[in-house]
Each structure stands twice: as structure tokens, then as C-alpha cells.
Design a protein around this motif. Structure first.
Motif, PDB file in Angstrom:
ATOM      1  N   PHE A 194      33.583  69.589 -55.376  1.00 45.11           N
ATOM      2  CA  PHE A 194      35.032  69.482 -55.229  1.00 45.11           C
ATOM      3  C   PHE A 194      35.616  68.455 -56.200  1.00 45.11           C
ATOM      4  CE2 PHE A 194      33.585  71.125 -51.128  1.00 45.11           C
ATOM      5  CZ  PHE A 194      34.458  72.181 -50.941  1.00 45.11           C
ATOM      6  N   PHE A 195      34.868  67.393 -56.489  1.00 41.80           N
ATOM      7  CA  PHE A 195      35.360  66.340 -57.376  1.00 41.80           C
ATOM      8  C   PHE A 195      35.004  66.606 -58.843  1.00 41.80           C
ATOM      9  CE2 PHE A 195      34.910  64.239 -53.218  1.00 41.80           C
ATOM     10  CZ  PHE A 195      36.189  63.722 -53.078  1.00 41.80           C
ATOM     11  N   TRP A 196      33.877  67.295 -59.085  1.00 35.71           N
ATOM     12  CA  TRP A 196      33.468  67.643 -60.448  1.00 35.71           C
ATOM     13  C   TRP A 196      33.193  69.139 -60.504  1.00 35.71           C
ATOM     14  CZ3 TRP A 196      31.442  63.121 -58.179  1.00 35.71           C
ATOM     15  CH2 TRP A 196      31.865  61.931 -58.769  1.00 35.71           C
ATOM     16  N   PRO A 197      34.241  69.947 -60.678  1.00 36.75           N
ATOM     17  CA  PRO A 197      34.059  71.410 -60.681  1.00 36.75           C
ATOM     18  C   PRO A 197      33.183  71.908 -61.821  1.00 36.75           C
ATOM     19  CG  PRO A 197      36.381  70.798 -60.431  1.00 36.75           C
ATOM     20  CD  PRO A 197      35.651  69.557 -60.815  1.00 36.75           C
ATOM     21  N   GLU A 198      33.014  71.102 -62.890  1.00 39.23           N
ATOM     22  CA  GLU A 198      32.210  71.564 -64.019  1.00 39.23           C
ATOM     23  C   GLU A 198      30.719  71.622 -63.699  1.00 39.23           C
ATOM     24  OE1 GLU A 198      32.944  67.114 -64.374  1.00 39.23           O
ATOM     25  OE2 GLU A 198      34.112  68.926 -63.995  1.00 39.23           O
ATOM     26  N   ILE A 199      30.297  70.984 -62.605  1.00 36.39           N
ATOM     27  CA  ILE A 199      28.887  71.043 -62.208  1.00 36.39           C
ATOM     28  C   ILE A 199      28.565  72.444 -61.689  1.00 36.39           C
ATOM     29  CG2 ILE A 199      27.140  70.102 -60.646  1.00 36.39           C
ATOM     30  CD1 ILE A 199      28.538  67.467 -60.728  1.00 36.39           C
ATOM     31  N   SER A 200      27.480  72.999 -62.165  1.00 37.13           N
ATOM     32  CA  SER A 200      27.116  74.370 -61.798  1.00 37.13           C
ATOM     33  C   SER A 200      26.635  74.451 -60.350  1.00 37.13           C
ATOM     34  CB  SER A 200      26.015  74.888 -62.731  1.00 37.13           C
ATOM     35  OG  SER A 200      24.833  74.125 -62.573  1.00 37.13           O
ATOM     36  N   ASP A 201      26.731  75.657 -59.803  1.00 36.74           N
ATOM     37  CA  ASP A 201      26.269  75.877 -58.430  1.00 36.74           C
ATOM     38  C   ASP A 201      24.764  75.654 -58.304  1.00 36.74           C
ATOM     39  OD1 ASP A 201      28.840  76.493 -57.708  1.00 36.74           O
ATOM     40  OD2 ASP A 201      28.565  78.667 -57.862  1.00 36.74           O
ATOM     41  N   GLY A 202      24.028  75.991 -59.361  1.00 40.30           N
ATOM     42  CA  GLY A 202      22.578  75.787 -59.327  1.00 40.30           C
ATOM     43  C   GLY A 202      22.201  74.325 -59.183  1.00 40.30           C
ATOM     44  N   THR A 203      22.943  73.448 -59.865  1.00 43.77           N
ATOM     45  CA  THR A 203      22.673  72.011 -59.752  1.00 43.77           C
ATOM     46  C   THR A 203      22.951  71.517 -58.338  1.00 43.77           C
ATOM     47  OG1 THR A 203      23.284  71.721 -62.074  1.00 43.77           O
ATOM     48  CG2 THR A 203      23.232  69.741 -60.708  1.00 43.77           C
ATOM     49  N   ILE A 204      24.046  71.968 -57.749  1.00 44.23           N
ATOM     50  CA  ILE A 204      24.381  71.558 -56.379  1.00 44.23           C
ATOM     51  C   ILE A 204      23.317  72.043 -55.401  1.00 44.23           C
ATOM     52  CG2 ILE A 204      26.082  71.797 -54.530  1.00 44.23           C
ATOM     53  CD1 ILE A 204      28.236  72.014 -56.651  1.00 44.23           C
ATOM     54  N   VAL A 205      22.863  73.286 -55.599  1.00 44.94           N
ATOM     55  CA  VAL A 205      21.825  73.832 -54.717  1.00 44.94           C
ATOM     56  C   VAL A 205      20.545  73.007 -54.815  1.00 44.94           C
ATOM     57  CG1 VAL A 205      20.314  75.810 -54.343  1.00 44.94           C
ATOM     58  CG2 VAL A 205      22.743  76.163 -54.693  1.00 44.94           C
ATOM     59  N   ASN A 206      20.174  72.619 -56.031  1.00 44.83           N
ATOM     60  CA  ASN A 206      18.959  71.826 -56.215  1.00 44.83           C
ATOM     61  C   ASN A 206      19.079  70.460 -55.537  1.00 44.83           C
ATOM     62  OD1 ASN A 206      17.637  73.795 -57.716  1.00 44.83           O
ATOM     63  ND2 ASN A 206      18.490  73.061 -59.648  1.00 44.83           N
ATOM     64  N   ILE A 207      20.238  69.823 -55.650  1.00 48.77           N
ATOM     65  CA  ILE A 207      20.440  68.521 -55.008  1.00 48.77           C
ATOM     66  C   ILE A 207      20.343  68.650 -53.495  1.00 48.77           C
ATOM     67  CG2 ILE A 207      22.095  66.656 -54.622  1.00 48.77           C
ATOM     68  CD1 ILE A 207      23.172  67.165 -57.427  1.00 48.77           C
ATOM     69  N   LEU A 208      21.004  69.670 -52.939  1.00 57.58           N
ATOM     70  CA  LEU A 208      20.948  69.891 -51.489  1.00 57.58           C
ATOM     71  C   LEU A 208      19.521  70.191 -51.038  1.00 57.58           C
ATOM     72  CD1 LEU A 208      24.142  72.110 -51.004  1.00 57.58           C
ATOM     73  CD2 LEU A 208      23.888  69.696 -50.429  1.00 57.58           C
ATOM     74  N   LEU A 209      18.811  70.974 -51.832  1.00 62.35           N
ATOM     75  CA  LEU A 209      17.434  71.342 -51.478  1.00 62.35           C
ATOM     76  C   LEU A 209      16.525  70.126 -51.494  1.00 62.35           C
ATOM     77  CD1 LEU A 209      15.479  73.637 -50.812  1.00 62.35           C
ATOM     78  CD2 LEU A 209      15.123  73.947 -53.266  1.00 62.35           C
ATOM     79  N   TYR A 210      16.660  69.273 -52.488  1.00 60.30           N
ATOM     80  CA  TYR A 210      15.823  68.077 -52.568  1.00 60.30           C
ATOM     81  C   TYR A 210      16.104  67.117 -51.417  1.00 60.30           C
ATOM     82  CZ  TYR A 210      14.616  69.593 -57.301  1.00 60.30           C
ATOM     83  OH  TYR A 210      14.161  70.311 -58.380  1.00 60.30           O
ATOM     84  N   CYS A 211      17.378  66.984 -51.047  1.00 54.56           N
ATOM     85  CA  CYS A 211      17.730  66.116 -49.915  1.00 54.56           C
ATOM     86  C   CYS A 211      17.108  66.636 -48.624  1.00 54.56           C
ATOM     87  CB  CYS A 211      19.244  66.022 -49.777  1.00 54.56           C
ATOM     88  SG  CYS A 211      20.084  65.126 -51.096  1.00 54.56           S
ATOM     89  N   CYS A 212      17.203  67.947 -48.404  1.00 51.27           N
ATOM     90  CA  CYS A 212      16.644  68.531 -47.182  1.00 51.27           C
ATOM     91  C   CYS A 212      15.125  68.424 -47.160  1.00 51.27           C
ATOM     92  CB  CYS A 212      17.069  69.993 -47.066  1.00 51.27           C
ATOM     93  SG  CYS A 212      18.830  70.244 -46.741  1.00 51.27           S
ATOM     94  N   LEU A 213      14.484  68.647 -48.304  1.00 53.64           N
ATOM     95  CA  LEU A 213      13.024  68.543 -48.360  1.00 53.64           C
ATOM     96  C   LEU A 213      12.555  67.114 -48.119  1.00 53.64           C
ATOM     97  CD1 LEU A 213      12.131  70.891 -51.362  1.00 53.64           C
ATOM     98  CD2 LEU A 213      11.780  71.321 -48.922  1.00 53.64           C
ATOM     99  N   PHE A 214      13.316  66.145 -48.608  1.00 56.80           N
ATOM    100  CA  PHE A 214      12.958  64.750 -48.375  1.00 56.80           C
ATOM    101  C   PHE A 214      13.014  64.423 -46.879  1.00 56.80           C
ATOM    102  CE2 PHE A 214      14.590  60.355 -47.830  1.00 56.80           C
ATOM    103  CZ  PHE A 214      13.450  59.666 -48.224  1.00 56.80           C
ATOM    104  N   VAL A 215      14.092  64.821 -46.224  1.00 56.25           N
ATOM    105  CA  VAL A 215      14.218  64.579 -44.784  1.00 56.25           C
ATOM    106  C   VAL A 215      13.137  65.325 -44.018  1.00 56.25           C
ATOM    107  CG1 VAL A 215      15.732  64.865 -42.776  1.00 56.25           C
ATOM    108  CG2 VAL A 215      16.692  64.156 -44.960  1.00 56.25           C
ATOM    109  N   TYR A 216      12.858  66.549 -44.425  1.00 52.64           N
ATOM    110  CA  TYR A 216      11.843  67.353 -43.744  1.00 52.64           C
ATOM    111  C   TYR A 216      10.453  66.741 -43.900  1.00 52.64           C
ATOM    112  CZ  TYR A 216       9.672  71.642 -41.999  1.00 52.64           C
ATOM    113  OH  TYR A 216       8.972  72.555 -41.259  1.00 52.64           O
ATOM    114  N   PHE A 217      10.172  66.178 -45.064  1.00 58.51           N
ATOM    115  CA  PHE A 217       8.878  65.527 -45.284  1.00 58.51           C
ATOM    116  C   PHE A 217       8.719  64.306 -44.366  1.00 58.51           C
ATOM    117  CE2 PHE A 217       6.482  62.172 -47.500  1.00 58.51           C
ATOM    118  CZ  PHE A 217       5.243  62.786 -47.592  1.00 58.51           C
ATOM    119  N   ILE A 218       9.764  63.497 -44.237  1.00 58.34           N
ATOM    120  CA  ILE A 218       9.708  62.334 -43.344  1.00 58.34           C
ATOM    121  C   ILE A 218       9.502  62.788 -41.899  1.00 58.34           C
ATOM    122  CG2 ILE A 218      10.945  60.304 -42.505  1.00 58.34           C
ATOM    123  CD1 ILE A 218      10.034  60.083 -45.384  1.00 58.34           C
ATOM    124  N   TYR A 219      10.178  63.866 -41.529  1.00 57.75           N
ATOM    125  CA  TYR A 219      10.017  64.404 -40.168  1.00 57.75           C
ATOM    126  C   TYR A 219       8.579  64.844 -39.911  1.00 57.75           C
ATOM    127  CZ  TYR A 219      10.052  68.104 -36.639  1.00 57.75           C
ATOM    128  OH  TYR A 219       9.744  68.911 -35.578  1.00 57.75           O
TER     129      TYR A 219
END
Length: 259
Positions: A194-219
């Protein structure tokens, strides 16, 4: 009286002297032509109506967050404190009021990921799956609800088979804590678009995926600590991962992606 005779002016037609414009000069390849299809107009109207429905769903979710704001403010500090420490998870469960509020917040944030995916990739969903975003939102929500029911049933089954009611109930409860933690980590990443529309959807997906995998690993590391503390074997832990962690998630993801 003198008579005069007027003759008409002679005009000789010469085909070679007259220039006739060819069809190619009138309709050259550089000209662009547009046609309006009523069917396309209907599709655009449907998409506009879908945007209104999605906006209404997002507004309802925002209102739900406001209604649950008291529980969220009480639960978030306790959840963050217990992120790396198993002892703090135990303390959270010992506080019955906070534990009940945590269950409410977990139910609210269960809506977060379906809404996030639908808002972020609504156009892609229409192009790839050829279904309207609100239908996809409903399918993802039903899939997550089924995943929760399956996991709950498997936890009860393992508690009965292993006669370890407290251990598996505790694992189920801390899974709610890490679900809430994943929302805390992924929400800033979701706002990047929303703040940087020039960022591609693929980059956002990768960031979200890495965050979820990090939390899942700790769990998963915390579930390992709980199972080892109950003197259960490594083979059982591998069996637990396959039946309660990997298999249900794989089935739900496969169902959603195969639509």
C-alpha cells in the motif's frame, strides 16, 4: 440586332490527372479501432460489484477488530513474551482470563489471512482461477476452519491413544499463540504494497512466506520440547509432524490451489 451565342465551357475528364485515395491510405495499420462489447461491460460491472462486496467484508473485519480491541491489547503482550520461552507459555495458560481472551483473538485473526490474500491478489485470483474474489475468500475460510477441526480431532485422538491429555492440549493452545504471533509479524509486510506500489506481488509473497515459516519453525521447536519432556520417542515426534502438522496443511493448500 447582333445575336450572340453562348457555348458551355468544355471540360475534358482525364482519369490520370485525378487522384483517387486508396483504401489502405484511409485505413492504415497505424490507425487504432475500438469496439464496445456489451459482454465486457457486464464483466466490468460485475467486478465493480465484487469490489464493493470485498470492501464491505474488509469493513466488517475492521469493525470486528475494534470490538475485540480490549482482548487484543490484553493478549498481545503475553503472546510476544512467550514467543521464545516455553515457560511463559505455561504462565499464560495458568492465567485463565488471558487464556480465554487469547482463544477469542485466535478466532478473530483466523479471518486475517483469507482477507489478506483476497485483498492483495484479487485480480490474480480472477485471472488464474476464474472465480470471484468473495467466493475464493469463502473457500479459503472454510478450508482453514476444516484444518482447525481436523487438528482438534487429531489432538483428542492422540491424547486418548497416548494418555497424555495435558501435553497435547498444551500444544494445541500454544499453536493459537503462534498464529497470533504470525499476524503480528506479517501485518507490516502486508502493508508494504500500500505504501510502495512499485514492489511486485512476488516480493510481498516471499516476505509473507518467510515470516510465516519463521514463526512455524519456532512453534515446531516448542512442540519438540514438550514431547521430549513427556519422554516420548523421536519416532513418535516424526509421526506427530506427519499427521498433525504437515499432512492437514498440505491437504488444505492442495485443495485451495486446485480450484
Amino acid at each position: 440586332m447582333e445575336q450572340t451565342c453562348a457555348y458551355p465551357i468544355e471540360y475534358n475528364y482525364n482519369p490520370q490527372s485525378d487522384s483517387v485515395m486508396s483504401v489502405a491510405s484511409l485505413w492504415s495499420s497505424k490507425n487504432e479501432y475500438y469496439t464496445i462489447d456489451k459482454h465486457d461491460e457486464a464483466i466490468q460491472n460485475d467486478l465493480s460489484q465484487n469490489d464493493i462486496i470485498i470492501s464491505g467484508i474488509f469493513l466488517a473485519f475492521f469493525v470486528l477488530l475494534i470490538i475485540s480491541s480490549k482482548e487484543i491489547l490484553n493478549v498481545y503482550p503475553a503472546v510476544l513474551k512467550s514467543f521464545f520461552t516455553l515457560k511463559n507459555h505455561v504462565k499464560l495458560e495458568e492465567r485463565l482470563a488471558i487464556s480465554n481472551q487469547r482463544d477469542i483473538v485466535a478466532g478473530v485473526v483466523l479471518l486475517y489471512y483469507p482477507i489478506l490474500v483476497t485483498l492483495t491478489f484479487g485480480d490474480l485470483i480472477v485471472k488464474k482461477y476464474n472465480i470471484i474474489p468473495e467466493l475464493y475468500l469463502l473457500i479459503v475460510f472454510i478450508g482453514l476452519t476444516c484444518l482447525w477441526l481436523v487438528r482438534k480431532g487429531l489432538f483428542k485422538l492422540l491424547s486418548w491413544l497416548m494418555r497424555e491429555k495435558n501435553a497435547f492440549r498444551f500444544i494445541e493452545k500454544i499453536s493459537y499463540n503462534y498464529l497470533i504471533s504470525s499476524v503480528i509479524l506479517t501485518f507490516p509486510a502486508a502493508m508494504i504494497g500500500f505504501f510502495w506500489p512499485e514492489i511486485s506481488d512476488g516480493t510481498i509473497v516471499n516476505i509473507l512466506l518467510y515470516c510465516c515459516l519463521f514463526v512455524y519453525f519456532i512453534y515446531l521447536t516448542k512442540t519438540w520440547q514438550i514431547i521430549i519432556s513427556r519422554r516420548l520417542s523421536l519416532f513418535f515426534y516424526i509421526l506427530y509432524l506427519c499427521t498433525l502438522e504437515f499432512l492437514p496443511i498440505a491437504l488444505i493448500v492442495n485443495l485451495i490451489l486446485s480450484i
